[in-house]
Design a protein around this motif. Sequence first.
Motif, PDB file in Angstrom:
ATOM      1  N   VAL A 270       3.136 -19.237  -7.545  1.00 10.35           N
ATOM      2  CA  VAL A 270       4.456 -18.678  -7.276  1.00 10.35           C
ATOM      3  C   VAL A 270       4.381 -17.708  -6.096  1.00 10.35           C
ATOM      4  N   SER A 271       3.347 -16.882  -6.085  1.00 14.86           N
ATOM      5  CA  SER A 271       3.269 -15.837  -5.054  1.00 14.86           C
ATOM      6  C   SER A 271       3.139 -16.433  -3.651  1.00 14.86           C
ATOM      7  N   GLU A 272       2.576 -17.626  -3.564  1.00 16.70           N
ATOM      8  CA  GLU A 272       2.438 -18.280  -2.255  1.00 16.70           C
ATOM      9  C   GLU A 272       3.782 -18.518  -1.567  1.00 16.70           C
ATOM     10  N   ALA A 273       4.857 -18.525  -2.387  1.00 19.04           N
ATOM     11  CA  ALA A 273       6.191 -18.814  -1.826  1.00 19.04           C
ATOM     12  C   ALA A 273       6.671 -17.706  -0.889  1.00 19.04           C
ATOM     13  N   PHE A 274       6.205 -16.462  -1.100  1.00 18.50           N
ATOM     14  CA  PHE A 274       6.594 -15.363  -0.197  1.00 18.50           C
ATOM     15  C   PHE A 274       5.730 -15.417   1.057  1.00 18.50           C
ATOM     16  N   GLN A 275       6.383 -15.627   2.179  1.00 14.00           N
ATOM     17  CA  GLN A 275       5.664 -15.650   3.452  1.00 14.00           C
ATOM     18  C   GLN A 275       5.897 -14.338   4.197  1.00 14.00           C
ATOM     19  N   ARG A 276       5.087 -14.106   5.219  1.00 10.18           N
ATOM     20  CA  ARG A 276       5.223 -12.888   6.027  1.00 10.18           C
ATOM     21  C   ARG A 276       6.687 -12.703   6.433  1.00 10.18           C
ATOM     22  N   GLY A 277       7.232 -11.513   6.180  1.00  7.79           N
ATOM     23  CA  GLY A 277       8.604 -11.227   6.585  1.00  7.79           C
ATOM     24  C   GLY A 277       9.642 -11.524   5.513  1.00  7.79           C
ATOM     25  N   ASP A 278       9.256 -12.171   4.414  1.00 10.05           N
ATOM     26  CA  ASP A 278      10.233 -12.534   3.386  1.00 10.05           C
ATOM     27  C   ASP A 278      10.746 -11.334   2.598  1.00 10.05           C
ATOM     28  N   HIS A 279       9.950 -10.288   2.496  1.00 11.89           N
ATOM     29  CA  HIS A 279      10.389  -9.115   1.735  1.00 11.89           C
ATOM     30  C   HIS A 279       9.586  -7.917   2.231  1.00 11.89           C
ATOM     31  N   GLY A 280      10.088  -6.720   1.986  1.00 13.57           N
ATOM     32  CA  GLY A 280       9.345  -5.555   2.444  1.00 13.57           C
ATOM     33  C   GLY A 280      10.065  -4.268   2.141  1.00 13.57           C
ATOM     34  N   SER A 281       9.355  -3.163   2.336  1.00 13.29           N
ATOM     35  CA  SER A 281       9.916  -1.838   2.087  1.00 13.29           C
ATOM     36  C   SER A 281       9.068  -0.799   2.817  1.00 13.29           C
ATOM     37  N   THR A 282       9.728   0.170   3.433  1.00 16.92           N
ATOM     38  CA  THR A 282       9.018   1.185   4.225  1.00 16.92           C
ATOM     39  C   THR A 282       8.010   1.972   3.384  1.00 16.92           C
ATOM     40  N   PHE A 283       8.474   2.457   2.233  1.00 14.97           N
ATOM     41  CA  PHE A 283       7.637   3.373   1.445  1.00 14.97           C
ATOM     42  C   PHE A 283       6.649   2.680   0.513  1.00 14.97           C
ATOM     43  N   ALA A 284       6.922   1.400   0.199  1.00 15.15           N
ATOM     44  CA  ALA A 284       6.245   0.751  -0.923  1.00 15.15           C
ATOM     45  C   ALA A 284       4.725   0.821  -0.869  1.00 15.15           C
ATOM     46  N   GLY A 285       4.123   1.194  -1.995  1.00 19.09           N
ATOM     47  CA  GLY A 285       2.660   1.185  -2.119  1.00 19.09           C
ATOM     48  C   GLY A 285       1.987   2.200  -1.218  1.00 19.09           C
ATOM     49  N   GLY A 286       2.696   3.282  -0.887  1.00 19.32           N
ATOM     50  CA  GLY A 286       2.152   4.303   0.001  1.00 19.32           C
ATOM     51  C   GLY A 286       0.910   4.973  -0.575  1.00 19.32           C
ATOM     52  N   ALA A 287       0.181   5.656   0.305  1.00 15.32           N
ATOM     53  CA  ALA A 287      -1.107   6.236  -0.092  1.00 15.32           C
ATOM     54  C   ALA A 287      -0.954   7.251  -1.225  1.00 15.32           C
ATOM     55  N   LEU A 288       0.114   8.035  -1.186  1.00 15.35           N
ATOM     56  CA  LEU A 288       0.283   9.096  -2.194  1.00 15.35           C
ATOM     57  C   LEU A 288       0.619   8.513  -3.569  1.00 15.35           C
ATOM     58  N   VAL A 289       1.633   7.651  -3.643  1.00 20.22           N
ATOM     59  CA  VAL A 289       1.993   7.086  -4.961  1.00 20.22           C
ATOM     60  C   VAL A 289       0.868   6.217  -5.502  1.00 20.22           C
ATOM     61  N   SER A 290       0.182   5.516  -4.620  1.00 21.38           N
ATOM     62  CA  SER A 290      -0.915   4.662  -5.095  1.00 21.38           C
ATOM     63  C   SER A 290      -2.050   5.510  -5.674  1.00 21.38           C
ATOM     64  N   ALA A 291      -2.326   6.669  -5.055  1.00 26.09           N
ATOM     65  CA  ALA A 291      -3.352   7.583  -5.600  1.00 26.09           C
ATOM     66  C   ALA A 291      -2.918   8.072  -6.976  1.00 26.09           C
ATOM     67  N   ALA A 292      -1.637   8.390  -7.105  1.00 30.99           N
ATOM     68  CA  ALA A 292      -1.121   8.863  -8.404  1.00 30.99           C
ATOM     69  C   ALA A 292      -1.248   7.757  -9.452  1.00 30.99           C
ATOM     70  N   ALA A 293      -0.955   6.519  -9.066  1.00 33.90           N
ATOM     71  CA  ALA A 293      -1.031   5.401 -10.016  1.00 33.90           C
ATOM     72  C   ALA A 293      -2.479   5.150 -10.448  1.00 33.90           C
ATOM     73  N   LEU A 294      -3.410   5.188  -9.496  1.00 30.51           N
ATOM     74  CA  LEU A 294      -4.821   4.974  -9.852  1.00 30.51           C
ATOM     75  C   LEU A 294      -5.291   6.047 -10.836  1.00 30.51           C
ATOM     76  N   ALA A 295      -4.888   7.295 -10.578  1.00 30.51           N
ATOM     77  CA  ALA A 295      -5.287   8.397 -11.467  1.00 30.51           C
ATOM     78  C   ALA A 295      -4.632   8.237 -12.843  1.00 30.51           C
ATOM     79  N   THR A 296      -3.373   7.805 -12.859  1.00 33.61           N
ATOM     80  CA  THR A 296      -2.656   7.631 -14.128  1.00 33.61           C
ATOM     81  C   THR A 296      -3.333   6.567 -14.994  1.00 33.61           C
ATOM     82  N   ILE A 297      -3.680   5.453 -14.366  1.00 32.63           N
ATOM     83  CA  ILE A 297      -4.328   4.361 -15.112  1.00 32.63           C
ATOM     84  C   ILE A 297      -5.686   4.826 -15.657  1.00 32.63           C
ATOM     85  N   GLU A 298      -6.390   5.620 -14.838  1.00 29.29           N
ATOM     86  CA  GLU A 298      -7.687   6.149 -15.267  1.00 29.29           C
ATOM     87  C   GLU A 298      -7.528   7.045 -16.494  1.00 29.29           C
ATOM     88  N   VAL A 299      -6.490   7.872 -16.503  1.00 29.08           N
ATOM     89  CA  VAL A 299      -6.239   8.758 -17.659  1.00 29.08           C
ATOM     90  C   VAL A 299      -5.934   7.915 -18.901  1.00 29.08           C
TER      91      VAL A 299
END
Length: 389
Positions: A270-299
């Motif tokens: 299914v994921s192969e259906a999304f090609q470059r440019g099909d979707h996106g977001s400026t902030f998504a998966g940023g370094a700060l939120v991703s660090a928070a998520a990694l720490a949350t999962i670890e806890v």
Amino acid sequence: MQLEFMSLIDKNEMKKRDAEAIFQTYARQDVVLVRGAGAKVWDSEGKEYLDFVAGIAVNNVGHCHPDVVEAIARQAETLIHTSNLYYTENQVLLAEELKRLTGMNRAYFCNSGAESVEAALKLTRRATGKAMIVAAERAFHGRTLGALGATYKAAYREPFRPLNEAVFVPYNDPEALKAAVTKDTGAVILEPIQGEAGVYVPDPGYLKAARQICDDAGALLIFDEVQTGFGRTGRWFAKDYSGVQPDIITLAKALAGGLPMGAMLAQERVSEAFQRGDHGSTFAGGALVSAAALATIEVIKKERLVQRSEEMGAYLCTELKKLGPREIRGQGLMVGLDLDADCKILVEKALQKGVLINSTGDHTIRLIPPLVVTRDQIDRVVKVIGESL
Ligand code: PLP
């Protein structure tokens, strides 16, 4: 109370200024919150509350968990945002971790639950070319125009028509689902446990039947685990009770320990259906939120919060039964309680007694505390609900 924990604006003035400066789309409780730790929060007058709302199933590791705070602080000093024009390490580490936890193949990041549903709907359109979505009665999938089309409550949808509205079928009814899914169906979207509706757990076998129905018709199966994810139900994900693997899973809420983040994961074909440019977001998966998520999962792992959710959820239900409710539904620390009482008034009374709870209907309370909640805290909340009845 220390000065830094106080609000500079008095409560009545705050209400007035909020009314004048902010879109009045929310019905707020009569309290200004200024601080949180574990399962507790404090208001601007220094009063302590037990928080059995947890930011609406967001603060699974508790408020301001030191490990999450430290990860955010460290990352904030290093790199906050770069956009998705560049690689960042935390995002790929998080995607790999989410793949392991969900058994899915690829992650797309976004900033909220509704956005993760939008991504799932767009991916469905791209992968199948079909616009028809089947969703469940009572379902809640978010407020953006796409997600709103799959959200059941007519009052939410009607003012915003035209929408791409889903075909709605009764939840937990395989026959009704089978009758609705056709060769034109792009996807069936289901919450493995319905949350906003007031916590409805399907019969064992329902999600398996949904999988079979989708496979037979060539439709995709989307599980919306925005609310049920990250240990909330006593499993990492509520789908784990059923052993069913969807084609797409949507996540948000507890993912980044309180920072806004969503994710949509899909199976490879299914994921192969999304090609470059099909979707996106400026902030998504940023370094700060991703660090928070990694720490949350670890806890969640380190403190065995998934098991704790199962144990404390069972204890909470046992204690709530003593109040003689009409019905108790739930799994882990996601509990719905139907009462012979006006639950709006009950919520206000509990607030006065230092307990935050939330009603999802006139006679339904939903209890979704942080997974770090203790037995003593559960005892106190059950006592306050009993006294308030
Ligand atoms: N999906 C489910 C199952 C939810 O419970 C919610 C929010 O309650 C959403 C989607 C929407 O999430 P958000 O409010 O982050 O847009």
